[in-house]
Design a protein around this motif. Structure first.
Motif, PDB file in Angstrom:
ATOM      1  N   GLY A  11       0.800  -1.239   0.132  1.00 45.97           N
ATOM      2  CA  GLY A  11      -0.082  -0.033   0.026  1.00 45.97           C
ATOM      3  C   GLY A  11       1.006   1.327   0.063  1.00 45.97           C
ATOM      4  N   GLY A  14      -0.367   4.777  -0.837  1.00 44.83           N
ATOM      5  CA  GLY A  14      -1.532   5.165  -0.392  1.00 44.83           C
ATOM      6  C   GLY A  14      -1.306   6.570   0.807  1.00 44.83           C
ATOM      7  N   GLN A  15      -1.831   6.712   1.561  1.00 41.43           N
ATOM      8  CA  GLN A  15      -1.993   7.890   2.614  1.00 41.43           C
ATOM      9  C   GLN A  15      -1.000   7.596   3.761  1.00 41.43           C
ATOM     10  N   ILE A  16      -1.023   6.545   4.297  1.00 38.33           N
ATOM     11  CA  ILE A  16      -0.386   6.071   5.156  1.00 38.33           C
ATOM     12  C   ILE A  16       1.130   5.605   4.759  1.00 38.33           C
ATOM     13  N   GLU A  42       2.535  -2.213  -4.617  1.00 45.34           N
ATOM     14  CA  GLU A  42       1.241  -1.620  -4.793  1.00 45.34           C
ATOM     15  C   GLU A  42       0.464  -2.594  -5.718  1.00 45.34           C
ATOM     16  N   ILE A  43      -0.649  -2.421  -5.916  1.00 46.56           N
ATOM     17  CA  ILE A  43      -1.718  -3.208  -6.740  1.00 46.56           C
ATOM     18  C   ILE A  43      -1.269  -2.769  -8.154  1.00 46.56           C
ATOM     19  N   VAL A  89       0.358  -2.537   4.821  1.00 50.97           N
ATOM     20  CA  VAL A  89      -0.495  -1.620   4.979  1.00 50.97           C
ATOM     21  C   VAL A  89      -1.751  -1.542   4.236  1.00 50.97           C
ATOM     22  N   GLY A  90      -1.419  -2.071   3.003  1.00 46.86           N
ATOM     23  CA  GLY A  90      -2.626  -1.751   1.982  1.00 46.86           C
ATOM     24  C   GLY A  90      -3.737  -2.907   2.391  1.00 46.86           C
ATOM     25  N   SER A  91      -4.851  -2.453   2.182  1.00 47.68           N
ATOM     26  CA  SER A  91      -6.019  -3.458   2.431  1.00 47.68           C
ATOM     27  C   SER A  91      -7.277  -2.853   1.906  1.00 47.68           C
ATOM     28  N   ILE A 110      -6.162 -10.833  -0.135  1.00 41.04           N
ATOM     29  CA  ILE A 110      -5.185 -10.189  -0.099  1.00 41.04           C
ATOM     30  C   ILE A 110      -4.276 -10.691   0.772  1.00 41.04           C
ATOM     31  N   GLN A 114      -0.619 -12.699   0.478  1.00 40.42           N
ATOM     32  CA  GLN A 114       0.749 -12.187   0.965  1.00 40.42           C
ATOM     33  C   GLN A 114       1.344 -12.821   2.178  1.00 40.42           C
ATOM     34  N   VAL A 131      -0.900  -3.399   9.513  1.00 38.26           N
ATOM     35  CA  VAL A 131      -1.803  -2.029   9.730  1.00 38.26           C
ATOM     36  C   VAL A 131      -3.338  -2.079   9.002  1.00 38.26           C
ATOM     37  N   ASN A 133      -6.763  -2.621   7.804  1.00 38.52           N
ATOM     38  CA  ASN A 133      -7.862  -3.259   8.500  1.00 38.52           C
ATOM     39  C   ASN A 133      -8.907  -4.190   7.668  1.00 38.52           C
ATOM     40  N   MET A 157      -1.228  -4.017  14.551  1.00 34.70           N
ATOM     41  CA  MET A 157      -0.964  -2.661  15.052  1.00 34.70           C
ATOM     42  C   MET A 157      -2.116  -2.477  16.048  1.00 34.70           C
ATOM     43  N   HIS A 189      -8.034  -4.215  17.279  1.00 35.93           N
ATOM     44  CA  HIS A 189      -7.964  -2.953  16.848  1.00 35.93           C
ATOM     45  C   HIS A 189      -9.366  -2.446  16.168  1.00 35.93           C
TER      46      HIS A 189
END
Ligand code: NAX
Length: 327
Positions: A11, A14-16, A42-43, A89-91, A110, A114, A131, A133, A157, A189
């Protein structure tokens, strides 16, 4: 000088990712003497890969002395090759109107892929942080999809919840956030997590005694920490990114470099501690030393805490049951 380590981040466009990569490359995660090679996933979609190219150009333009290499990938089988650290992170977070079964099946796909890729090509000592969700369940899926790697290498996380709780306590007591010790966050979380300051101290003094307000604990503190993510979305129009990236840095930093006895919170596979069934990816108070985490044992769980822990555990067990058919 040290040999570079490989850090995979998914990811990455992305923004994170944007708030995370520059800090990893500058040495804030693994130390100012530890060179890193970034393996970014990334995808395969053209737009995402182009965005990733842009981020890489910016990383290059920082001329970070510790950044020993950058790679762009569209396939986890190449992205995770030899990786020592993997930040997943990417999800696909839950969107408006999305069915729970849809959410679980998209993320199931996903994180099984992975997990299998990590199993096949990552370092045998890889430290994995999920990370994306639903983070605990995604970490559980990845762990179960990587039978040749030690289960303890997979974590989720909870550190953002931990840091949010610390910040609320600092504001309430008027004390410095850095002086708070022995804070714990139990469970998932999600808004069901149980932030627990019963054991916390500031300058050796009990936080519970200092606050001395059980009504505030139950009706202000717990809902504020639990719903903080939603409050940020409501205010910013976007989910938390810089604070999430910061928590990911803290989590990996402490796991790799140790906490000097300080408690932090990590989502880790249960070994049965505190009555949590084995393998449930559960937030626990831990200390870290020599690259290993250790659960803080022997804490007294009172009736209210047990109720909170049961609630967040039941949610996790339901999520796990929802992905069982994939594993
Ligand atoms: P963005 O939508 O900005 O970025 C996600 C990126 O992941 C996108 O660029 C997307 O193309 C990529 N991606 C999707 N599937 C992928 C795959 N299979 N392989 C590689 N890349 C993939 O989201 P962002 O704000 O960065 O958030 C990322 C995730 O973190 C979300 O799931 C979000 O819910 C979760 N969060 C988790 C938190 C935690 O404390 N555990 C807090 C913050 C955040 O909400």
């Amino acid at each position: 000088s040290k040999k570079p380590v490989r850090v995979a981040v998914t990811g990455a466009a992305g923004q994170i990712g944007y708030a995370l990569l520059f800090r990893i490359a500058s040495g804030e995660m693994l130390g100012k003497d530890q060179p890193v090679i970034l393996q970014l996933l990334e995808i395969p979609d053209e737009k995402a890969q182009n965005a990733l190219k842009g981020v890489i150009m910016e990383l290059e333009d920082c001329a970070f002395p510790l950044l020993a290499g950058i790679e762009a990938h569209g396939d986890p089988m190449t992205a995770f090759k030899g990786t020592d650290y993997a930040l997943l992170v990417g999800s696909r977070p839950r969107g408006p109107g999305m069915e729970r079964s849809e959410l679980l099946s998209i993320n199931g796909a996903i994180f099984t892929a992975q997990g299998k890729a990590l199993n096949a090509v990552a370092s045998r000592n890889v430290k994995v942080l999920v990370v994306g969700n639903p983070a605990n369940t995604n970490a559980y899926i990845a762990m179960k999809s990587a039978p040749d790697l030690p289960a303890k290498n997979f974590t989720a996380m909870l550190r953002l919840d931990h840091n949010r709780a610390a910040s609320q306590i600092a504001a309430k007591t008027g004390k410095a956030v850095a002086d708070i010790e022995k804070l714990a966050v139990w469970g998932n979380h999600s808004p069901t997590m149980y932030a627990d300051y019963r054991f916390a101290t500031i300058g050796g003094q009990s936080v519970k005694a200092m606050i001395n307000d059980e009504e505030w604990n139950r009706n202000t503190f717990l809902p504020t920490v639990g719903k903080r993510g939603a409050a940020i979305i409501a205010a910013r129009g976007l989910s938390s990114a810089a604070s999430a990236a910061n928590a990911a840095i803290d989590h990996m930093h402490d796991w790799a470099l140790g906490t000097n006895g300080k408690w932090v919170t990590m989502g880790i596979p249960s070994g049965g501690e505190y009555g949590i069934p084995k393998e449930v990816m559960f937030g626990y108070p831990v200390t870290c030393e020599g690259g290993e985490y250790k659960i803080v044992q022997g804490l007294d769980i009172d009736a209210f805490s047990q109720e909170c822990i049961n609630k967040t555990l039941n949610e996790l067990l339901e999520e796990q049951a929802g992905v069982k058919h994939l594993l």
